[in-house]
Enzyme design. Sequence first.
Site, PDB file in Angstrom:
ATOM      1  N   LEU A  14       0.838  -1.205   0.000  1.00 13.72           N
ATOM      2  CA  LEU A  14       0.000   0.000   0.000  1.00 13.72           C
ATOM      3  C   LEU A  14       0.872   1.255   0.000  1.00 13.72           C
ATOM      4  O   LEU A  14       1.037   1.911   1.021  1.00 13.72           O
ATOM      5  CB  LEU A  14      -0.945   0.011   1.200  1.00 13.72           C
ATOM      6  CG  LEU A  14      -2.069  -1.015   1.192  1.00 13.72           C
ATOM      7  CD1 LEU A  14      -2.977  -0.820   2.400  1.00 13.72           C
ATOM      8  CD2 LEU A  14      -2.869  -0.958  -0.081  1.00 13.72           C
ATOM      9  N   HIS A  15       1.440   1.573  -1.155  1.00 13.91           N
ATOM     10  CA  HIS A  15       2.159   2.839  -1.294  1.00 13.91           C
ATOM     11  C   HIS A  15       1.132   3.930  -1.606  1.00 13.91           C
ATOM     12  O   HIS A  15      -0.073   3.688  -1.519  1.00 13.91           O
ATOM     13  CB  HIS A  15       3.263   2.738  -2.347  1.00 13.91           C
ATOM     14  CG  HIS A  15       2.778   2.362  -3.715  1.00 13.91           C
ATOM     15  ND1 HIS A  15       2.315   3.286  -4.620  1.00 13.91           N
ATOM     16  CD2 HIS A  15       2.670   1.162  -4.321  1.00 13.91           C
ATOM     17  CE1 HIS A  15       1.940   2.675  -5.731  1.00 13.91           C
ATOM     18  NE2 HIS A  15       2.145   1.374  -5.575  1.00 13.91           N
ATOM     19  N   LEU A  16       1.564   5.114  -1.973  1.00  8.40           N
ATOM     20  CA  LEU A  16       0.671   6.273  -2.052  1.00  8.40           C
ATOM     21  C   LEU A  16      -0.536   6.091  -2.966  1.00  8.40           C
ATOM     22  O   LEU A  16      -1.665   6.384  -2.566  1.00  8.40           O
ATOM     23  CB  LEU A  16       1.465   7.513  -2.478  1.00  8.40           C
ATOM     24  CG  LEU A  16       0.688   8.827  -2.423  1.00  8.40           C
ATOM     25  CD1 LEU A  16       0.113   9.078  -1.037  1.00  8.40           C
ATOM     26  CD2 LEU A  16       1.572   9.971  -2.853  1.00  8.40           C
ATOM     27  N   GLU A  87      -3.849  -1.679  -9.463  1.00  8.46           N
ATOM     28  CA  GLU A  87      -2.529  -2.102  -9.976  1.00  8.46           C
ATOM     29  C   GLU A  87      -2.585  -3.474 -10.589  1.00  8.46           C
ATOM     30  O   GLU A  87      -3.403  -4.275 -10.310  1.00  8.46           O
ATOM     31  CB  GLU A  87      -1.499  -2.094  -8.838  1.00  8.46           C
ATOM     32  CG  GLU A  87      -1.228  -0.704  -8.341  1.00  8.46           C
ATOM     33  CD  GLU A  87      -0.038  -0.634  -7.423  1.00  8.46           C
ATOM     34  OE1 GLU A  87       0.391  -1.676  -6.889  1.00  8.46           O
ATOM     35  OE2 GLU A  87       0.447   0.459  -7.213  1.00  8.46           O
TER      36      GLU A  87
END
Length: 87
Positions: A14-16, A87
């Site tokens: 869970l990146h930006l 994604e």
Amino acid sequence: MVSEKVVIKNPTGLHLRPAGMLCKEAMNYTSSITFRFENITANAKSVLSVLGACIKSGDELEFICDGPDEEEALRAMVTIVKNGLGE
């Protein structure tokens, strides 16, 4: 109050960008939406809270929803994570 566990399958966790998508979806509901990971509890409606949890690929989260639209909110949170958060 309802809850369900789901595993993060995004290769980068869970990146930006996926954290933002998760928060944007959570904001559509009036219920309180949090998730637990190990000993951390994070507010799913706060990008900083989600990023601060440092969620990586393969980590198991337990979403907890409490409020008037809790069932619908939980279903949406689990679905968006299972679909890969864009994604």
